[in-house]
Design an enzyme around this catalytic site. Structure first.
Site, PDB file in Angstrom:
ATOM      1  N   GLY A   1       0.812  -1.216   0.000  1.00 12.45           N
ATOM      2  CA  GLY A   1       0.000   0.000   0.000  1.00 12.45           C
ATOM      3  C   GLY A   1       0.842   1.260   0.000  1.00 12.45           C
TER       4      GLY A   1
ATOM      5  N   SER B   1       2.747   1.875  -2.679  1.00 13.83           N
ATOM      6  CA  SER B   1       2.986   2.102  -4.109  1.00 13.83           C
ATOM      7  C   SER B   1       4.366   1.726  -4.594  1.00 13.83           C
ATOM      8  CB  SER B   1       2.710   3.556  -4.477  1.00 13.83           C
ATOM      9  OG  SER B   1       1.369   3.690  -4.667  1.00 13.83           O
TER      10      SER B   1
ATOM     11  N   ASP C   1      -0.730   7.598  -7.634  1.00 12.40           N
ATOM     12  CA  ASP C   1       0.535   6.992  -7.215  1.00 12.40           C
ATOM     13  C   ASP C   1       1.669   7.344  -8.172  1.00 12.40           C
ATOM     14  OD1 ASP C   1      -1.215   5.923  -5.421  1.00 12.40           O
ATOM     15  OD2 ASP C   1      -1.189   3.910  -6.261  1.00 12.40           O
TER      16      ASP C   1
HETATM   17  C1  GLA Z   1      -4.609   2.675  -5.156  1.00 11.72           C
HETATM   18  C2  GLA Z   1      -4.620   3.279  -6.573  1.00 11.72           C
HETATM   19  C3  GLA Z   1      -4.750   4.800  -6.511  1.00 11.72           C
HETATM   20  C4  GLA Z   1      -5.922   5.218  -5.632  1.00 11.72           C
HETATM   21  C5  GLA Z   1      -5.891   4.490  -4.288  1.00 11.72           C
HETATM   22  C6  GLA Z   1      -7.118   4.745  -3.468  1.00 11.72           C
HETATM   23  O1  GLA Z   1      -3.453   3.067  -4.492  1.00 11.72           O
HETATM   24  O2  GLA Z   1      -3.439   2.937  -7.262  1.00 11.72           O
HETATM   25  O3  GLA Z   1      -4.880   5.324  -7.815  1.00 11.72           O
HETATM   26  O4  GLA Z   1      -7.139   5.022  -6.293  1.00 11.72           O
HETATM   27  O5  GLA Z   1      -5.757   3.096  -4.441  1.00 11.72           O
HETATM   28  O6  GLA Z   1      -7.176   6.065  -3.094  1.00 11.72           O
END
Ligand code: GLA
Length: 394
Positions: free
Chosen positions: A126, A128, A174
């Site tokens: 979470g 990224s 992200d």
């Molecule tokens: C993931 C997605 C983002 C966003 C988040 C929720 O990280 O990659 O683009 O939508 O979830 O906010």
């Protein structure tokens, strides 16, 4: 420019031997302070790049072969140009092939390359790690081949790769943050205008602690896609109910409209829409609270974002709720689920003087409750993507 610690370069030379000068590109992971599931609804988000990143060292080959070694999975991707309609394999290398595939739609690479990837963003948690990999790899390719591509184009290319090849229909937050992040700042990003404003993120006496639930978002892709669909259905429903109000995304809906259709709109869709509408408002309120240095309001907004993700958007899980509730009871100024949900990490705003005790005790409590060892990292708002030329070891 940055002083690379040369980890990717060392890996490159270790794996593929001496060779020509390399390009080293780096892109960070991110934490979203607030504004969750608003990006694909054309709303606001307030993420910051973190001081953890993925680093790619890359150098040309004279033939048309491509070799990419990734330390995190200890695997080498080997393919040849031109790409022959590759298919996703459900593996880490999909991110790389997805990016290559997107570049190949724009033109062909004249020669192959060797690359090595090193990173310290926890994978799949979470934060990224995938966007940081995509952006670092894309920057490396742009520099290696000296392509003309501006930052926003590159960000969109990475987002497309994740949606079309990897199969995660993510928003743009992200990749945007991995590219445009600024040290010490959060980015107030308007995902419709695709413009941002830097907002200093400096809460006196507070440290930003990320607690990883250890629950991996295996199903996140599908749960996420369901939420996206529900938001589209909610938009469609509201656009029909309020014709002439220019509703093209949940960004265009307000609280008043939602009050009017309470009980009339299908309940699940109403809940999803309400989360998005209120979360957008919370992002703007957060910017004001940060400007005033009002840590209490900052914390309150985080907790209410979490409650909304749990009750209205329904993307939390018991492990994550436990970590957030524990924070609320043990002195955090604020805490919430970060990212797409269904697992992943929580962000905690912890008064500096509590830090050590807080970290030790939350780990202990989590272990006692779930028998999962929670990994904890302190993060600071770091800068976005960078590149430099590496040493020539011909
Ligand atoms: C993931 C997605 C983002 C966003 C988040 C929720 O990280 O990659 O683009 O939508 O979830 O906010």
């Amino acid at each position: 420019m940055f002083m690379s610690e040369l980890r990717a370069t060392e890996l490159l030379q270790g794996k593929f031997g001496p060779g020509p000068e390399s390009v080293i590109a780096r892109a960070p992971g991110r934490v979203n302070l607030i504004g969750e599931h608003t990006d694909y609804n054309k709303g606001y988000v307030l993420p910051f790049a973190i001081d953890r990143y993925t680093e790619v060292a890359i150098r040309p080959r004279i033939d048309r072969k491509i070799h990419v070694y990734t330390a995190a999975v200890d695997e080498t991707l080997s393919i040849e140009l031109p790409l022959k309609s590759p298919k996703p394999q459900g593996r880490w290398s999909d991110y790389l092939v997805g990016i290559l595939q997107e570049f190949s739609e724009l033109g062909s690479f004249p020669h192959g390359f060797d690359a090595a990837i090193w990173g310290n963003v926890p994978l799949g948690a979470g934060l990224s790690s995938s966007a940081s990999l995509e952006v670092a790899f894309a920057v490396a390719l742009v520099r290696l081949y000296e392509l003309e591509m501006d930052g926003l184009e590159l960000v969109k290319l990475c987002q497309r790769a994740e949606g079309s090849f990897v199969g995660m229909p993510c928003g743009i937050m992200d990749q945007y943050t991995a590219y445009f992040g600024e040290a010490g700042q959060a980015l107030l990003l308007d995902t419709r205008a695709l413009e941002h404003e830097a907002v200093p993120l400096d809460l006196e006496g507070i440290t930003l602690v990320v607690v990883d639930s250890g629950v991996r978002r295996a199903l996140a892709g599908s749960g996420y896609a369901v939420r996206r669909r529900e938001c589209e259905e909610a938009t469609h429903w509201l656009a029909q109910r309020f014709p002439g109000r220019g509703i093209r995304a949940l960004r265009d809906v307000d609280q008043k409209m939602l009050e009017m259709v309470r009980g009339e709109m299908p309940e699940t869709l109403w809940k999803r829409a309400r989360h998005v509408v209120e979360e957008n408002a919370r992002v703007l309120a957060m910017v004001k609270a940060l400007e005033r240095g009002d840590s209490e309001e900052v914390g309150r907004l985080l907790f209410s974002s979490h409650a909304s993700l749990r009750d209205l958007f329904e993307v939390s899980i018991p492990e994550i709720d436990f970590l957030v509730d524990w924070g609320l009871e043990h002195g955090a100024m604020g805490a919430r689920l970060v990212g797409g949900g269904f697992g992943g990490v929580t962000l905690h705003l912890v008064p500096v003087e509590l830090k050590e005790k807080y970290i030790a005790e939350i780990k202990k409590a989590y272990w006692e409750r779930f028998r999962i060892g929670a990994k904890v990292v302190e993060v600071r708002p770091g800068s976005g993507a960078k590149y430099e030329r590496g040493p020539d070891h011909r």
